[in-house]
Design a protein around this motif. Structure first.
Motif, PDB file in Angstrom:
ATOM      1  N   SER A  63       0.823  -1.211   0.000  1.00 44.69           N
ATOM      2  CA  SER A  63       0.000   0.000   0.000  1.00 44.69           C
ATOM      3  C   SER A  63       0.859   1.264   0.000  1.00 44.69           C
ATOM      4  O   SER A  63       0.451   2.298  -0.520  1.00 44.69           O
ATOM      5  N   TYR A  64       2.059   1.183   0.575  1.00 44.04           N
ATOM      6  CA  TYR A  64       2.934   2.345   0.676  1.00 44.04           C
ATOM      7  C   TYR A  64       3.953   2.430  -0.456  1.00 44.04           C
ATOM      8  O   TYR A  64       4.684   3.401  -0.571  1.00 44.04           O
ATOM      9  N   GLY A  65       4.059   1.401  -1.280  1.00 41.98           N
ATOM     10  CA  GLY A  65       5.058   1.353  -2.344  1.00 41.98           C
ATOM     11  C   GLY A  65       5.500  -0.087  -2.586  1.00 41.98           C
ATOM     12  O   GLY A  65       4.710  -0.906  -3.015  1.00 41.98           O
ATOM     13  N   PHE A  66       6.752  -0.385  -2.252  1.00 42.19           N
ATOM     14  CA  PHE A  66       7.304  -1.718  -2.484  1.00 42.19           C
ATOM     15  C   PHE A  66       8.067  -2.210  -1.266  1.00 42.19           C
ATOM     16  O   PHE A  66       8.581  -1.402  -0.484  1.00 42.19           O
ATOM     17  N   ARG A  67       8.161  -3.507  -1.140  1.00 40.50           N
ATOM     18  CA  ARG A  67       8.944  -4.139  -0.082  1.00 40.50           C
ATOM     19  C   ARG A  67       9.899  -5.127  -0.749  1.00 40.50           C
ATOM     20  O   ARG A  67       9.503  -5.904  -1.618  1.00 40.50           O
ATOM     21  N   ILE A  68      11.156  -5.098  -0.329  1.00 34.93           N
ATOM     22  CA  ILE A  68      12.145  -6.056  -0.817  1.00 34.93           C
ATOM     23  C   ILE A  68      12.625  -6.852   0.380  1.00 34.93           C
ATOM     24  O   ILE A  68      13.080  -6.292   1.375  1.00 34.93           O
ATOM     25  N   ALA A  69      12.504  -8.180   0.281  1.00 30.78           N
ATOM     26  CA  ALA A  69      12.972  -9.086   1.333  1.00 30.78           C
ATOM     27  C   ALA A  69      13.997 -10.030   0.693  1.00 30.78           C
ATOM     28  O   ALA A  69      13.668 -11.153   0.325  1.00 30.78           O
ATOM     29  N   PRO A  70      15.222  -9.577   0.537  1.00 26.97           N
ATOM     30  CA  PRO A  70      16.209 -10.335  -0.233  1.00 26.97           C
ATOM     31  C   PRO A  70      16.825 -11.509   0.528  1.00 26.97           C
ATOM     32  O   PRO A  70      16.779 -11.571   1.753  1.00 26.97           O
ATOM     33  N   PHE A  71      17.404 -12.418  -0.249  1.00 30.20           N
ATOM     34  CA  PHE A  71      18.208 -13.489   0.321  1.00 30.20           C
ATOM     35  C   PHE A  71      19.543 -12.907   0.779  1.00 30.20           C
ATOM     36  O   PHE A  71      20.063 -11.978   0.159  1.00 30.20           O
ATOM     37  N   SER A  72      20.104 -13.501   1.809  1.00 25.95           N
ATOM     38  CA  SER A  72      21.476 -13.156   2.181  1.00 25.95           C
ATOM     39  C   SER A  72      22.414 -13.918   1.247  1.00 25.95           C
ATOM     40  O   SER A  72      22.020 -14.895   0.596  1.00 25.95           O
ATOM     41  N   LEU A  73      23.662 -13.492   1.192  1.00 25.94           N
ATOM     42  CA  LEU A  73      24.657 -14.199   0.386  1.00 25.94           C
ATOM     43  C   LEU A  73      24.798 -15.640   0.867  1.00 25.94           C
ATOM     44  O   LEU A  73      24.886 -16.572   0.060  1.00 25.94           O
ATOM     45  N   ALA A  74      24.755 -15.852   2.173  1.00 22.86           N
ATOM     46  CA  ALA A  74      24.862 -17.213   2.718  1.00 22.86           C
ATOM     47  C   ALA A  74      23.702 -18.085   2.232  1.00 22.86           C
ATOM     48  O   ALA A  74      23.910 -19.254   1.868  1.00 22.86           O
ATOM     49  N   LYS A  75      22.486 -17.542   2.194  1.00 20.11           N
ATOM     50  CA  LYS A  75      21.336 -18.315   1.697  1.00 20.11           C
ATOM     51  C   LYS A  75      21.505 -18.635   0.221  1.00 20.11           C
ATOM     52  O   LYS A  75      21.215 -19.750  -0.220  1.00 20.11           O
ATOM     53  N   LEU A  76      21.970 -17.659  -0.551  1.00 17.99           N
ATOM     54  CA  LEU A  76      22.186 -17.896  -1.976  1.00 17.99           C
ATOM     55  C   LEU A  76      23.217 -19.003  -2.194  1.00 17.99           C
ATOM     56  O   LEU A  76      23.039 -19.870  -3.041  1.00 17.99           O
ATOM     57  N   GLU A  77      24.294 -18.960  -1.432  1.00 15.63           N
ATOM     58  CA  GLU A  77      25.338 -19.982  -1.580  1.00 15.63           C
ATOM     59  C   GLU A  77      24.827 -21.359  -1.185  1.00 15.63           C
ATOM     60  O   GLU A  77      25.187 -22.359  -1.803  1.00 15.63           O
ATOM     61  N   THR A  78      23.978 -21.432  -0.171  1.00 13.14           N
ATOM     62  CA  THR A  78      23.401 -22.708   0.255  1.00 13.14           C
ATOM     63  C   THR A  78      22.544 -23.315  -0.851  1.00 13.14           C
ATOM     64  O   THR A  78      22.565 -24.527  -1.059  1.00 13.14           O
ATOM     65  N   LEU A  79      21.800 -22.485  -1.562  1.00 15.18           N
ATOM     66  CA  LEU A  79      20.911 -22.978  -2.610  1.00 15.18           C
ATOM     67  C   LEU A  79      21.676 -23.508  -3.829  1.00 15.18           C
ATOM     68  O   LEU A  79      21.185 -24.369  -4.533  1.00 15.18           O
ATOM     69  N   GLN A  80      22.837 -22.974  -4.103  1.00 15.00           N
ATOM     70  CA  GLN A  80      23.641 -23.375  -5.274  1.00 15.00           C
ATOM     71  C   GLN A  80      22.844 -23.252  -6.572  1.00 15.00           C
ATOM     72  O   GLN A  80      22.716 -24.188  -7.352  1.00 15.00           O
ATOM     73  N   ILE A  81      22.305 -22.082  -6.790  1.00 15.85           N
ATOM     74  CA  ILE A  81      21.506 -21.800  -7.979  1.00 15.85           C
ATOM     75  C   ILE A  81      22.422 -21.800  -9.200  1.00 15.85           C
ATOM     76  O   ILE A  81      23.519 -21.244  -9.175  1.00 15.85           O
TER      77      ILE A  81
END
Length: 187
Positions: free
Chosen positions: A94-112
């Protein structure tokens, strides 16, 4: 070799359509739908309600829990299946946008292996949402363009941080052509 793809895009960019097309072509494809997992976690909040905004309904603790579920899911199926994570950590509020990003550690765990972004012209996105709301807000053309740009920017940052490629697909193309191009990415 099996792939794990992170798929993102603004509302009505064609993620669901692409996933349906890929599922018809790739027999071992499994999909983690972030919004569905969040709805399941928050039992009292419908998926359609989440599409109208997460502010006040989704906490960082909720996000962390779904991120954990996603990582467990990826670890479980990574070796035997091609995987897509259907995620969109940018939400219109309602106020604009929200960004809830992954941390670098989470990204590395996923091995995308690859990051995919679906883009669409704002007029097309708005038209698609007006045709099939499914709980989504109808954005202004500016909001639709901004949402697309932020989603692409976030995926590009993830790609740079993990040294993985990002592919940007224009969903204004025929869906059969889009699915064919995406299937080739799994070959």
């Amino acid at each position: 070799m099996k792939k794990l793809v992170y798929l993102t895009g603004a509302p009505a960019s064609g993620k669901s359509t692409l996933i349906k097309g890929l599922a018809a072509e790739i027999s071992d494809l499994k999909v983690f739908e972030y919004g569905r997992a969040m709805s399941a976690l928050l039992k009292s909040v419908s998926r359609e309600s989440l599409r109208d905004g997460t502010d006040g309904r989704v906490t960082q603790t909720d996000i962390d829990e779904v991120d954990r579920q996603m990582a467990d899911w990826a670890h479980e199926f990574r070796r035997q299946n091609n995987l897509i994570i259907d995620s969109h950590h940018v939400t219109i509020e309602s106020y604009g946008f929200r960004i809830a990003p992954f941390s670098l550690a989470k990204l590395e765990t996923l091995q995308i292996d690859e990051f995919w972004v679906l883009i669409a012209d704002s007029a097309l996105s708005v038209e698609r949402i007006e045709r099939d709301r499914r709980g989504r807000r109808i954005p202004s053309p500016y909001q639709a363009d901004f949402h697309t740009a932020v989603q692409a920017s976030l995926a590009s940052q993830y790609a740079v941080l993990t040294a993985r490629p990002v592919y940007i697909f224009d969903s204004a193309n025929e869906s059969t052509d889009l699915v064919s191009a995406a299937v080739r990415r799994f070959e």
